[in-house]
Scaffold this motif. Structure first.
Motif, PDB file in Angstrom:
ATOM      1  N   THR A 143      -2.832   2.579  -3.916  1.00  0.00           N
ATOM      2  CA  THR A 143      -1.695   1.543  -3.520  1.00  0.00           C
ATOM      3  C   THR A 143      -0.648   1.451  -4.335  1.00  0.00           C
ATOM      4  N   VAL A 157      -7.843  -5.328  -0.538  1.00  0.00           N
ATOM      5  CA  VAL A 157      -6.665  -4.499  -0.592  1.00  0.00           C
ATOM      6  C   VAL A 157      -7.342  -3.190  -1.249  1.00  0.00           C
ATOM      7  N   ALA A 200       1.497  -5.545  -2.208  1.00  0.00           N
ATOM      8  CA  ALA A 200       0.387  -5.567  -1.347  1.00  0.00           C
ATOM      9  C   ALA A 200      -0.245  -6.945  -0.885  1.00  0.00           C
ATOM     10  N   HIS A 257       0.676  -1.269   0.016  1.00  0.00           N
ATOM     11  CA  HIS A 257      -0.079  -0.070  -0.012  1.00  0.00           C
ATOM     12  C   HIS A 257       0.963   1.295   0.063  1.00  0.00           C
ATOM     13  N   LEU A 293      -5.206  -4.121   4.360  1.00  0.00           N
ATOM     14  CA  LEU A 293      -6.579  -5.156   4.043  1.00  0.00           C
ATOM     15  C   LEU A 293      -7.424  -3.891   4.764  1.00  0.00           C
TER      16      LEU A 293
END
Length: 266
Positions: A220, A214, A226, A179, A200
């Protein structure tokens, strides 16, 4: 400030921009303060508090009310631990720093902390309101509580993977990059909980989709990394999964990770 969820409100629904919600004892001695679809966590340990993540500039009064509700004062906040330095988790950090609260952050996110709007998503953010218009009310609510006027910080102590912090609650730091470069989760093994930040979530602010997932590539910077970091979370075996956006997931990290992998990344 409301202290419980309206049972008529579907999980993941957008809160009013004037409303913050305190939900107590999501895990033992761990409380969630939700404001503008974003979460901060208060970890109680004796008469002291660790605050995890710092919401928005307009969240100060809600934090003060939350502390009063659990019988604490602002002076009882002994540490602010940041899962990452995006603006929606950094909002009160400068004010808390000025009040003498020590701040902890992974060095990988130091550049974002200093310049909260200088980060690189994997995909252009401006395209998402067109693709996912349901996310617009969420993002608009964030703006109304100060998302565009977050002050950067440069003063913080480093978080290191695998260490147990000497702060109230003694969380164990788990590096979960993807992220952001320096994203971390905080495992509370004695409380069977893991604070996962935006590694998450159960509500994606950019798409308004709910359920474990995600965060979209609009926020991100490395989607593949991730997804790989989900294995680190899965390794905790925690029952209570405490995300940066959306309602806590109390059905175990294993099921949350499985759902997130199945959902992929928008």
């Amino acid at each position: 400030m409301s202290h419980s969820r309206d049972p008529r409100r579907p999980r993941g629904a957008v809160r009013s921009r004037r409303q913050a919600v305190l939900r107590r004892d999501i895990a033992s001695g761990v409380h969630v303060l939700q404001h503008a679809s974003t979460n901060a966590y208060l970890i109680e340990d004796g008469d002291a508090i660790t605050l995890v993540d710092a919401l928005f500039p307009a969240s100060h009064r809600h934090l003060a009310r939350a502390l009063t509700a659990i019988g604490r004062r602002p002076a009882d906040v002994r540490a602010l631990v940041l899962t990452h330095a995006h603006f929606d988790h950094l909002g009160m950090a400068a004010g808390l720093r000025d009040a003498g609260v020590p701040i902890w952050l992974h060095p990988g996110d130091a550049p974002i902390a200093a310049h909260p709007y200088s980060y690189r998503p994997a995909r252009p953010r401006l395209l998402y309101p067109l693709r996912f218009p349901a996310g617009l009310p969420i993002l608009t609510a964030m703006v109304t509580v100060g998302a565009l006027r977050v002050q950067g910080i440069r003063e913080h102590s480093p978080l290191e993977h695998g260490t147990t912090l000497d702060v109230p609650g003694a969380p164990r730091v788990l590096a979960t990059p993807g992220h952001t470069d320096g994203h971390v989760a905080l495992h509370l093994p004695d409380r069977d909980a893991v604070i996962v930040g935006d590694a998450l979530v159960t509500l994606d602010p950019y798409t308004a989709k709910t359920g474990p997932r995600v965060v979209a590539a609009a926020a991100t910077n490395d989607p593949e990394l991730a997804l790989a970091s989900l294995a680190v979370l899965e390794g905790t075996g925690a029952t209570a999964v405490l995300p940066g956006h959306g309602d806590p997931w109390l059905h175990g990290i294993g099921s949350a990770v499985a759902a997130a992998r199945a959902a992929g990344i928008d």
